[in-house]
Structure formats: C-alpha cells, structure tokens
Enzyme design. Sequence first.
Site, PDB file in Angstrom:
ATOM      1  N   ARG A  97      40.977  28.216  36.174  1.00  0.00           N
ATOM      2  CA  ARG A  97      39.602  28.200  35.673  1.00  0.00           C
ATOM      3  C   ARG A  97      39.197  26.804  35.202  1.00  0.00           C
ATOM      4  O   ARG A  97      38.017  26.460  35.247  1.00  0.00           O
ATOM      5  CB  ARG A  97      39.449  29.201  34.536  1.00  0.00           C
ATOM      6  CG  ARG A  97      39.493  30.615  35.062  1.00  0.00           C
ATOM      7  CD  ARG A  97      39.371  31.621  33.967  1.00  0.00           C
ATOM      8  NE  ARG A  97      38.926  32.891  34.517  1.00  0.00           N
ATOM      9  CZ  ARG A  97      38.920  34.020  33.847  1.00  0.00           C
ATOM     10  NH1 ARG A  97      39.342  34.058  32.598  1.00  0.00           N
ATOM     11  NH2 ARG A  97      38.485  35.124  34.414  1.00  0.00           N
ATOM     12  N   LYS A 144      43.272  51.804  38.109  1.00  0.00           N
ATOM     13  CA  LYS A 144      42.367  52.944  37.983  1.00  0.00           C
ATOM     14  C   LYS A 144      41.292  53.021  39.059  1.00  0.00           C
ATOM     15  O   LYS A 144      40.665  52.032  39.387  1.00  0.00           O
ATOM     16  CB  LYS A 144      41.653  52.845  36.640  1.00  0.00           C
ATOM     17  CG  LYS A 144      42.558  53.087  35.458  1.00  0.00           C
ATOM     18  CD  LYS A 144      41.692  53.166  34.240  1.00  0.00           C
ATOM     19  CE  LYS A 144      42.474  53.313  32.973  1.00  0.00           C
ATOM     20  NZ  LYS A 144      41.622  52.947  31.839  1.00  0.00           N
ATOM     21  N   GLY A 159      40.994  38.197  38.463  1.00  0.00           N
ATOM     22  CA  GLY A 159      41.862  39.067  37.668  1.00  0.00           C
ATOM     23  C   GLY A 159      43.258  39.144  38.237  1.00  0.00           C
ATOM     24  O   GLY A 159      43.864  38.132  38.592  1.00  0.00           O
ATOM     25  N   GLY A 181      35.693  40.873  36.535  1.00  0.00           N
ATOM     26  CA  GLY A 181      34.570  41.781  36.296  1.00  0.00           C
ATOM     27  C   GLY A 181      33.261  41.272  36.888  1.00  0.00           C
ATOM     28  O   GLY A 181      32.476  42.045  37.454  1.00  0.00           O
TER      29      GLY A 181
HETATM   30  P1  AMP Z   1      43.443  46.535  37.619  1.00  0.00           P
HETATM   31  O1  AMP Z   1      43.175  45.745  36.365  1.00  0.00           O
HETATM   32  O2  AMP Z   1      42.779  47.852  37.677  1.00  0.00           O
HETATM   33  O3  AMP Z   1      43.281  45.699  38.873  1.00  0.00           O
HETATM   34  O4  AMP Z   1      44.968  46.927  37.523  1.00  0.00           O
HETATM   35  C1  AMP Z   1      45.996  45.981  37.556  1.00  0.00           C
HETATM   36  C2  AMP Z   1      47.228  46.581  36.962  1.00  0.00           C
HETATM   37  O5  AMP Z   1      47.574  47.756  37.674  1.00  0.00           O
HETATM   38  C3  AMP Z   1      48.429  45.667  37.042  1.00  0.00           C
HETATM   39  O6  AMP Z   1      48.798  45.309  35.740  1.00  0.00           O
HETATM   40  C4  AMP Z   1      49.491  46.523  37.721  1.00  0.00           C
HETATM   41  O7  AMP Z   1      50.748  46.417  37.088  1.00  0.00           O
HETATM   42  C5  AMP Z   1      48.968  47.926  37.567  1.00  0.00           C
HETATM   43  N1  AMP Z   1      49.458  48.830  38.600  1.00  0.00           N
HETATM   44  C6  AMP Z   1      49.355  48.679  39.932  1.00  0.00           C
HETATM   45  N2  AMP Z   1      49.965  49.686  40.562  1.00  0.00           N
HETATM   46  C7  AMP Z   1      50.487  50.492  39.622  1.00  0.00           C
HETATM   47  C8  AMP Z   1      51.236  51.690  39.641  1.00  0.00           C
HETATM   48  N3  AMP Z   1      51.588  52.255  40.801  1.00  0.00           N
HETATM   49  N4  AMP Z   1      51.580  52.257  38.466  1.00  0.00           N
HETATM   50  C9  AMP Z   1      51.226  51.677  37.307  1.00  0.00           C
HETATM   51  N5  AMP Z   1      50.506  50.547  37.219  1.00  0.00           N
HETATM   52  C10 AMP Z   1      50.136  49.960  38.360  1.00  0.00           C
END
Ligand code: AMP
Length: 396
Positions: free
Chosen positions: A35, A198, A354, A377
């Site tokens: 950044r 999620k 991210g 975001g």
């Molecule tokens: P996001 O911020 O929604 O892009 O999520 C990123 C996070 O999702 C990272 O910290 C990953 O460790 C976590 N992640 C990805 N796949 C899995 C999984 N199968 N189980 C638990 N956490 C996960």
Amino acid sequence: MKTIDQVNFSGKKALIRVDFNVPLDKDYNITDDNRITGALPTIQKILKEGGAVILMSHLGRPKDGPTEKYSLKHVVKHLSDLLGQQVEFADDCIGEQAVEKAKDLKAGEVLLLENLRFYKEEEKGDKDFAEKLSKLGDVYVNDAFGTAHRAHASTAVIAQFFPNAKYFGYLMAGELANAEKILNHAEKPFTAIMGGAKVSDKIELIEKLLEKVDNLIIGGGMAYTFAKAQGGTIGNSLLEADKQELALSLLEKAKAKGVNIILPTDTIIADDFSNDAKTGVAPTNAIPDGWQGLDIGPETVKAFSKVIEESKTLLWNGPMGVFEMESFDKGTKAVAEAVVRATKNGAFSLIGGGDSAAAVAKFGLSNDVSYVSTGGGALLEYMEGKELPGVKAINE
Ligand code: AMP
C-alpha cells in the site's frame, strides 16, 4: 477522470489521503508495504514538480484515541527510505503542531500526519474535523482506494472544501481503470474465482458476476455451505446454515444464465483447525464426522487449473483454503500458479485485495499477475456496482 495529471504542483501543498494501513509485526516492522509503494508514483510526481506533500492516513482500528500500537510514526523510516529523503512527522493530524509543520513545509518536502482515526470524528465523517484537515493543503488528492468505500472525513467529506482542487492520485486512477476493465471490457472466457470464509460476504458480488462471467469457481470455506445445501455431509467444516437456500438459488440462477459453476469435488480434511492436525483427502460431499475441510483437494486443483488456464480474463477474490497454515496452502498456491500461467498466455488477471493479495504475496507471485488491488472491501463494493463515496466526492 480528474487525476493529478491535470495539475502542475509547483509551489502547491498537496494534502494526500493515502492508505498506509499496513500490517506491522510485534516490533513494528512493516510485513507488507504494497500500500505504501502503491502511493509512491503520486507522491513523486508532486515532489518532482516542486510541490510539497502532506500525507494523511489511518492505521488499524484504534478504539480510544492515541495508541502506540497504531501510531503512524512506525511508518516514517520505511517511507523515508523508499523516497530517499527524510519524511517529517506531526504527532497529531490537526492542532497547532500540524498547522505549523504544514505551514513551514517547503517545496520538495514531505510531512506525514499522525493516525486520523485517533479522532472519532474521522469515521463519523465530521464536517468540522474535515474542515480543520482541509486547511493544511491547497490541493486535495485521494489515493486511498482501500478506504474509498467509506464516507469518512478524510476520504469523502473533506472534498467539499476543495471544490476546484480535488483529484484522484495514480493509485486510485489505476485501481478504477482495472476494475472498470474487468466489469465492462472483459475478454472471454471470463472466469471469477471466489473463495474465503463466508458466502454471506460475497453474495452481492456473486450475483453481479453471474451477469458477466462464463465460469464461476467457488472454493475456500464458502464451498462447504454449497456442498451441504446439495445434500452432502461436511463434518465440522465451515457452514453458514442459514445461507443454504441462497446457495441453491445462486446455483439455479447460474444455470439459467448459462454460467458454468465449478465447485470442489475433493477436499483436504483435518481432525483439528491446526497446522499439525492429522490430514487426509475426502470427497467434499462426504467429509467424515469429527473432520473439517481446510483446503481444496488434488482433483479439484486439476479441474480449477484447467478452467483458469483456458480463460482470457480472471478475477480472483478469496483463498481456496486456510493458506496461512502451511499444511493447507497447497490449493491456494496451485490456483495462484494457474493464474500466473494464464497471465503468461495473455490473460488479464486482477487479484482482489485482502487475503487474495496476501496469498499471492506469500507465494512471491505478485509481479506475475496483471494487477493486485490494494482494496479488499472497496473493490468488492465497486464490483457490486455501488458508488464509492471516495470516488463520488471527487467526481461531483
Ligand atoms: P475472506 O476474508 O472471506 O476472504 O476469508 C479469508 C479467510 O478464509 C482466510 O483467513 C482463510 O484462512 C479462511 N478460509 C479459507 N478456507 C477456509 C476453510 N476451508 N475453513 C476455514 N477457513 C477458511
């Protein structure tokens, strides 16, 4: 687009909102300076023309005013090294010292202000606070794409005090141009790769992308909600139970639009959420009790890689597994490598900020993709078709 190319900064003081919200280790070393380096072209153009630069940013999420951990003074040395000149620092972003230091600043000099979020007024978008900040410079430049989706004092509200002197910096302009290219000028086949924890965070983006893409790859934690919704058993894997209906309806929509959705067929399972857990491979829809899926499996890697390599446009947001742990980073790494191969073959690849940006950086591949966004975001909201307050404030 109103960019700094339209101004000669000779004799001017540019007040630049940058996004220096960088990760620091416990000794305050910067662990990823993407950044900061992203903002250098803007700073350098202004200095070269004989302008002075006043930088303002947030760092982290301080709750109660000034906090050592979130002081931007930790950034001064690295920024000085990158610019090849000493950067001045003001202990406060408003008040007497900031005003004096800004006033005394000469052409070619740089002043960094203390963390804007030490004042609650920043996130509240307080107009008086924005006005105080605005007094420090003659021209307002927004180069903070990472916070462009927030209507904060320094990112949006302040622009009204520069009705004829507000511009996008090069980083913002580049981010917007690349996002625009993906949204409106994507060469086909266009593949979006979605991952991360999620589904709920990414629903709007997925729906929007169904209008645009040929292929939608879904990996990471969110894939298990789809597997469960389709009648699979997923053990202790991540599940958003209340999003199963939605997952099915996304699959229906994709079918109706002729979008090819590719979900993981096999999974790396673990008996604990730990790098040292016992691991194995299981079908994504038949994960045994007591086990959880933490990465995509080898068969899935092959299937995802094939689709990626046949694509001409790629948008990637979210890791394929828990890439922070070495035992579960293989799927994310393989996808990153497939994106790199596609890029070498002429595809345009945009890595959403991210965690995807962190993953690509971890594997040392940031320079082998077309563009790594600095905004998580902000990029998602822009792609969802929302107007970003930081962008609107400059445009209107
Ligand atoms: P996001 O911020 O929604 O892009 O999520 C990123 C996070 O999702 C990272 O910290 C990953 O460790 C976590 N992640 C990805 N796949 C899995 C999984 N199968 N189980 C638990 N956490 C996960």
